[in-house]
Design a protein around this motif. Structure first.
Motif, mmCIF file in Angstrom:
data_model
loop_
_atom_site.group_PDB
_atom_site.id
_atom_site.type_symbol
_atom_site.label_atom_id
_atom_site.label_comp_id
_atom_site.label_asym_id
_atom_site.label_seq_id
_atom_site.Cartn_x
_atom_site.Cartn_y
_atom_site.Cartn_z
ATOM 1 N N GLU A 197 6.528 39.968 -19.150
ATOM 2 C CA GLU A 197 7.354 39.816 -20.342
ATOM 3 C C GLU A 197 8.677 40.566 -20.198
ATOM 4 O OE1 GLU A 197 5.206 37.057 -21.907
ATOM 5 O OE2 GLU A 197 6.961 37.864 -22.952
ATOM 6 N N ILE A 198 8.633 41.744 -19.549
ATOM 7 C CA ILE A 198 9.873 42.501 -19.324
ATOM 8 C C ILE A 198 10.834 41.702 -18.456
ATOM 9 C CG2 ILE A 198 10.830 44.542 -18.184
ATOM 10 C CD1 ILE A 198 8.266 46.036 -19.041
ATOM 11 N N VAL A 199 10.308 41.152 -17.361
ATOM 12 C CA VAL A 199 11.157 40.377 -16.460
ATOM 13 C C VAL A 199 11.664 39.114 -17.154
ATOM 14 C CG1 VAL A 199 11.208 39.085 -14.291
ATOM 15 C CG2 VAL A 199 10.037 41.286 -14.399
ATOM 16 N N ARG A 200 10.806 38.463 -17.919
ATOM 17 C CA ARG A 200 11.215 37.231 -18.615
ATOM 18 C C ARG A 200 12.368 37.499 -19.570
ATOM 19 N NH1 ARG A 200 10.159 34.491 -23.282
ATOM 20 N NH2 ARG A 200 8.741 36.079 -24.069
ATOM 21 N N HIS A 201 12.269 38.576 -20.346
ATOM 22 C CA HIS A 201 13.355 38.903 -21.280
ATOM 23 C C HIS A 201 14.631 39.284 -20.525
ATOM 24 C CE1 HIS A 201 11.256 38.544 -25.071
ATOM 25 N NE2 HIS A 201 10.226 39.253 -24.591
ATOM 26 N N ARG A 202 14.481 40.024 -19.421
ATOM 27 C CA ARG A 202 15.660 40.444 -18.673
ATOM 28 C C ARG A 202 16.380 39.235 -18.065
ATOM 29 N NH1 ARG A 202 13.462 44.593 -15.858
ATOM 30 N NH2 ARG A 202 14.163 46.098 -17.417
ATOM 31 N N ALA A 204 16.349 36.202 -19.239
ATOM 32 C CA ALA A 204 16.986 35.470 -20.332
ATOM 33 C C ALA A 204 18.256 36.169 -20.794
ATOM 34 C CB ALA A 204 16.007 35.320 -21.494
ATOM 35 N N ASP A 205 18.197 37.505 -20.928
ATOM 36 C CA ASP A 205 19.349 38.248 -21.447
ATOM 37 C C ASP A 205 20.502 38.292 -20.462
ATOM 38 O OD1 ASP A 205 17.261 40.743 -23.145
ATOM 39 O OD2 ASP A 205 17.899 38.712 -23.738
ATOM 40 N N GLU A 206 20.197 38.503 -19.156
ATOM 41 C CA GLU A 206 21.253 38.721 -18.173
ATOM 42 C C GLU A 206 21.729 37.445 -17.496
ATOM 43 O OE1 GLU A 206 20.697 41.959 -15.497
ATOM 44 O OE2 GLU A 206 19.491 43.125 -16.922
ATOM 45 N N LEU A 207 20.824 36.484 -17.322
ATOM 46 C CA LEU A 207 21.194 35.271 -16.591
ATOM 47 C C LEU A 207 21.065 34.000 -17.414
ATOM 48 C CD1 LEU A 207 19.518 36.004 -13.134
ATOM 49 C CD2 LEU A 207 21.863 36.472 -13.833
ATOM 50 N N GLY A 208 20.381 34.103 -18.567
ATOM 51 C CA GLY A 208 20.201 32.919 -19.389
ATOM 52 C C GLY A 208 19.268 31.892 -18.777
ATOM 53 N N VAL A 209 18.276 32.349 -18.007
ATOM 54 C CA VAL A 209 17.341 31.425 -17.364
ATOM 55 C C VAL A 209 15.909 31.855 -17.633
ATOM 56 C CG1 VAL A 209 18.963 30.854 -15.530
ATOM 57 C CG2 VAL A 209 17.349 32.721 -15.188
ATOM 58 N N ASP A 210 14.989 30.928 -17.433
ATOM 59 C CA ASP A 210 13.558 31.227 -17.522
ATOM 60 C C ASP A 210 13.050 31.713 -16.178
ATOM 61 O OD1 ASP A 210 13.369 30.425 -20.185
ATOM 62 O OD2 ASP A 210 13.095 28.317 -19.603
ATOM 63 N N PRO A 211 11.891 32.362 -16.146
ATOM 64 C CA PRO A 211 11.305 32.745 -14.853
ATOM 65 C C PRO A 211 11.083 31.519 -13.973
ATOM 66 C CG PRO A 211 10.187 33.869 -16.644
ATOM 67 C CD PRO A 211 11.084 32.854 -17.280
ATOM 68 N N SER A 212 11.106 31.728 -12.675
ATOM 69 C CA SER A 212 10.876 30.640 -11.729
ATOM 70 C C SER A 212 9.447 30.120 -11.849
ATOM 71 C CB SER A 212 11.120 31.119 -10.304
ATOM 72 O OG SER A 212 10.182 32.126 -9.969
ATOM 73 N N LYS A 213 9.234 28.939 -11.334
ATOM 74 C CA LYS A 213 7.900 28.330 -11.406
ATOM 75 C C LYS A 213 6.829 29.200 -10.745
ATOM 76 C CE LYS A 213 5.503 24.581 -12.578
ATOM 77 N NZ LYS A 213 4.169 24.917 -12.079
ATOM 78 N N PRO A 214 7.083 29.773 -9.516
ATOM 79 C CA PRO A 214 6.038 30.628 -8.922
ATOM 80 C C PRO A 214 5.678 31.834 -9.790
ATOM 81 C CG PRO A 214 7.634 29.986 -7.257
ATOM 82 C CD PRO A 214 8.186 29.545 -8.575
ATOM 83 N N LEU A 215 6.682 32.446 -10.447
ATOM 84 C CA LEU A 215 6.380 33.599 -11.292
ATOM 85 C C LEU A 215 5.623 33.166 -12.534
ATOM 86 C CD1 LEU A 215 6.656 36.619 -11.634
ATOM 87 C CD2 LEU A 215 8.888 36.263 -12.716
ATOM 88 N N GLN A 216 6.016 32.028 -13.110
ATOM 89 C CA GLN A 216 5.274 31.500 -14.253
ATOM 90 C C GLN A 216 3.826 31.189 -13.872
ATOM 91 O OE1 GLN A 216 7.157 28.356 -16.547
ATOM 92 N NE2 GLN A 216 9.182 28.980 -15.824
ATOM 93 N N ASP A 217 3.662 30.632 -12.668
ATOM 94 C CA ASP A 217 2.309 30.296 -12.221
ATOM 95 C C ASP A 217 1.459 31.550 -12.042
ATOM 96 O OD1 ASP A 217 2.908 27.664 -12.273
ATOM 97 O OD2 ASP A 217 3.200 27.450 -10.115
#
Length: 872
Positions: A197-202, A204-217
């Motif tokens: 969750e920390i990485v996901r928010h970071r 989104a805030d810094e790059l405006g993107v979602d986590p990559s598919k491997p990280l989501q998996d």
């Protein structure tokens, strides 16, 4: 002596630090070391050490630094026409040891070599870029080490360092996934999920993107309790394009790996087919845990035909770990399907020419296949159930987002109407947008309206009609108009080159400029994105850029053809100075100081030489076509490229016939005869031999006549008729003695001796070969000495003098390595392995035979490879 680059630059002699001078002198040393023995031109050294801040009399300063390094470190820094080169054992340089450890998967040893920031203290744009690249290598090694440790179950020991690294590299998603896996295996799912969750928010805030598919998996698998590890397979995908934007509908049409079998992505050149395929593939990497295969099929390469499926299958099977590759298309395709069966893999077949080229590369029902092509490949859709996704130009919104990604949101937002005009004029074609964006990025202080004003001066009628090709012409003409007069002329001249790429030396000849000046002109074209230096010193154009350049008026004359013919002549004479060749003039002929340099040049330029020979024949430049075919002969022999030799000699024969020169025709027939016999077409080979003898007899040239007898003797031996081989060897020897050709006499003495040995008459064989050795040694004929050593080793082996046989074979090996003659090297290695086996030295026998087998396979000598593999 040890050289340290992975930290502050240092040199140690037997463990003691050695003073190597100030920062610029250290920079020269490192710039030479990084080439691993390859020559570095003086201009390139100056650029690396000073960039654009070179002082007055920089060359003299550089010479002084090199001289001081020679004295301080007692280094052998040689200078040749190609530049300075410093050869040291790779084991002496910590960077090269690091890379060797990484290749061997010994990551702890590799990372233990780092002492801080690489090349610390060296300053120039080149060193800054190199330092960044080396840092990326270190990070990749750290991540690979983590994967190995996790696969070995060492998650608990790894956790502290993973936490530290994750704090330092907070946006590294691969590292985040490794930390989550280690936490999960340590029974701490809650912390793993919190870190996600920390990485996901970071992100989104810094790059405006979602986590990559491997990280989501990884997150989902921890939630589901289904974390599992898989063995790594090939990972051949190129990196995704950095400014990919849009294509939402096309990405959705591609679907997911679970439902797509084959996707044919069609569209014109420059439309972004490969970019889309790679973007989709990288988003779905987690769905292909068993690996990804990639090949550029070169379906529309203007200088060569499409890559044969049989060649691709060999590369794929090798990447999949297969050690023995079957011969023939059907056998390879069957093996490929068997190996891939049951694996969740992606196969990306880029730039396909036809359905026929693709079908043998379809692995079966388990893998996902992406195919890109300019054609619709209806056969794949109709017969193989492929889903067709055709690309159109980018819509205006996506095209604008492309410019935002390339130029920044602030700059694009400042001139919305101008941006809309640029997007419209580019017609949504990604390649056109790239050129516009590159021009604007090179002048960051200019308003975009300045570029729009330049483009407005060009007629846009065809663009208004929606003609994408014409739109490209508009953009290209605008880019060319912005060039200097010299660079614009060079662009037009490069359009006359029919090869896939061109070397810096060849470009200099084409432009009739010194190499240093040509490099500067090409750099201007690179900056305008009109040419690309895809490997150091070699340049190519995108195919559409090349087509545009080819339509421009340009008179290249014969400079490029003369360069190739004259340089190939110089290279051939450096290898075989005793074989006379007709003169061919060029003001840009290269000079070769060693056999290695000759072979490296032929390796790099082979495709260009073949193309130039074909074009010369077509336009009636028969002397060039003949010269290239003749000069490629020894190279083809050393590399075992018999099929290529046939093609070169057939073109040379047509040229000789057009010129009406019977001696040249006879030489071509003679060499074609030997090639065809080697390829198993004996009847055709002997037809060429007969025609060769007939033509040689007309001009009463004993050297030429003797050469014909030598070739016939070789063919007879190849076909198993040793008595006939000996007879023609003796006839050839007599002809050379009459002519007074000592080099040919020495070679023939060895061949007569060899054929006596093949007949079991070893005493006579030894007499002839020892006489050959004396004459070859007197003449300094290295290739003749190597061949005679091979014969003497064979004789010694059958005389039960094993020590002599090993000595002779070892000396022959050294000479063939010096000559870079990989064809003969393979045979000698096999024979040396046999001698060691007979002496009971099984380990050494296996080592030599396996290296010989590797060379046979590299050279496509399938029969020899199969015979040796059966014996190993």
């Amino acid at each position: 002596m040890e050289f340290g680059l992975l930290g502050a630059v240092e040199v140690r002699d037997r463990g003691e630090s050695v003073e190597i001078g100030h920062v610029r002198q250290r920079s020269v040393l490192v710039a030479l070391l990084m080439e691993e023995g390859r020559p570095v031109p003086v201009d390139r050294l100056l650029d690396r050490v000073w960039g654009e801040r070179a002082p007055l009399r920089a060359r003299e300063t550089l010479y002084g630094y090199v001289s001081k390094l020679r004295k301080l470190l007692e280094l052998d820094i040689e200078r040749s026409p190609a530049g300075y080169h410093l050869t040291v054992d790779p084991a002496q340089v910590d960077l090269f040891r690091f890379r060797a450890f990484v290749r061997d998967r010994d990551f702890d040893a590799a990372l233990g070599l780092w002492r801080g920031q690489a090349l610390d203290g060296l300053e120039s744009p080149w060193f800054d870029a190199l330092r960044e690249s080396l840092h990326a290598e270190r990070v990749a090694a750290e991540l690979d080490r983590n994967d190995v440790a996790l696969a070995d179950g060492r998650h608990a020991a790894l956790l502290p360092s993973l936490r530290q690294l994750a704090g330092e590299r907070q946006l590294d998603e691969r590292l985040a996934a490794q930390l989550m896996l280690a936490l999960h295996r340590s029974g701490n799912d809650a912390e793993a999920l919190r870190h996600y969750e920390i990485v996901r928010h970071r992100l989104a805030d810094e790059l405006g993107v979602d986590p990559s598919k491997p990280l989501q998996d990884m997150h989902q698998r921890i939630l589901n309790g289904s974390v599992e590890e898989r063995a790594a397979g090939p990972r051949q995908l190129p990196a995704p394009h950095p400014w990919f934007t849009g294509r939402t509908g096309e990405l959705a049409a591609l679907g997911s790996a679970g439902t797509v079998v084959i996707t044919a992505i069609g569209g014109t050149g420059g439309i972004g087919k490969t970019a889309l395929a790679l973007h989709w593939a990288h988003r779905h990497l987690a769905e292909f845990p068993d690996g990804q295969l990639y090949v550029n099929l070169r379906g529309f390469d203007p200088s060569a035909g499409p890559t044969p499926p049989e060649t691709v299958l060999r590369e794929f099977l090798e990447a999949l770990g297969e050690e023995t590759i079957p011969a023939g298309l059907d056998a390879r395709a069957a093996r490929y399907r068997s190996v891939v069966a049951g694996r969740r893999m992606l196969v990306l077949l880029d730039n396909a020419r036809s359905t026929e080229q693709v079908v043998p590369l379809l692995p079966g029902s388990d893998a996902t296949v992406l195919v890109t092509s300019r054609l619709k490949l209806a056969g794949l859709v109709a017969a193989h159930g492929a889903r067709s996704v055709s690309l159109d130009v980018l819509n205006p919104a996506d095209a604008r987002e492309f410019l935002v990604a390339r130029l920044g949101a602030e700059r694009v937002a400042a001139e919305p109407e101008v941006v809309a005009d640029l997007v419209s004029w580019c017609g949504g074609l990604p390649l056109a947008l790239s050129i516009v964006a590159a021009r604007a990025a090179m002048e960051p202080d200019f308003p975009l309206a300045a570029f729009a004003g330049e483009l407005r001066e060009q007629p846009l009628d065809a663009l208004d009609a929606g003609e994408i090709g014409t739109n490209l012409r508009t953009v290209f003409s605008w880019s060319v108009a912005a060039l200097s007069e010299e660079a614009a002329r060079a662009f037009g001249l490069l359009g006359t080159v029919g090869t896939a790429d061109v070397s810096l030396a060849a470009a200099a000849a084409l432009l009739d400029r010194a190499v240093a000046r040509a490099r500067m002109v090409l750099r201007e074209l690179e900056n305008a994105h009109l040419v690309h230096q895809h490997v150091p010193g070699r340049y190519r154009m995108h195919d559409l850029v090349g087509l545009y350049a080819a339509d421009l008026p340009a008179d290249a004359g014969t400079r490029l053809a003369d360069f190739y013919a004259a340089t190939a002549r110089a290279a051939a004479l450096a290898q075989e100075p005793h074989k006379p060749l007709p003169e061919h003039e060029s003001g840009h002929t290269l000079v070769f100081e060693s056999n290695a340099a000759v072979m490296a040049w032929f390796d790099a330029e082979h495709a260009c030489l073949v193309t130039e020979q074909r074009q010369a024949l077509e336009r009636g430049a028969f002397d060039v076509a003949w010269m290239i075919g003749r000069t490629l002969n020894n190279y083809h022999l050393r590399r075992g490229r018999t099929f290529d030799d046939v093609e070169a000699w057939l073109a040379a024969l047509r040229a000789a016939e057009a010129m009406g020169e019977e001696s040249k025709q006879a030489t071509a027939h003679m060499c074609l005869g030997a090639d065809y016999v080697e390829l198993g077409q004996s009847a055709l080979g002997h037809q060429h031999f007969e025609r060769s003898l007939e033509l040689f007899a007309r001009n009463d040239d004993p050297v030429a006549h003797g050469a014909a007898h030598r070739s016939i003797a070789w063919a007879a031996e190849f076909e198993g008729d040793l008595e006939k081989a000996l007879e023609h060897s003796v006839l050839g020897l007599e002809k050379f003695r009459v002519a007074g050709s000592e080099v040919r006499e020495a070679e023939s003495l060895n061949e007569v001796g060899w054929r006596y040995a093949c007949l079991g008459r070893y005493a006579e064989a030894r007499t002839f070969c020892e006489e050959a050795m004396l004459l070859n040694t007197k003449l300094g004929h290295v290739e003749g000495i190597a061949a005679t050593l091979d014969s003497l080793a064979h004789i010694a082996r059958h005389d039960d003098r094993h020590a002599d046989a090993i000595t002779h074979y070892g000396e022959a090996l050294a000479l063939y390595r010096e000559l870079d003659n990989s064809a003969e090297l393979a045979k000698v290695l096999e024979h040396l392995g046999d001698v060691h086996a007979e002496a009971g030295e099984d380990e050494r026998a296996r080592e030599h035979r396996e290296r010989a087998l590797e060379l046979y396979r590299e050279q496509g000598r399938d029969a020899e490879a199969a015979a040796l593999a059966a014996r190993i």
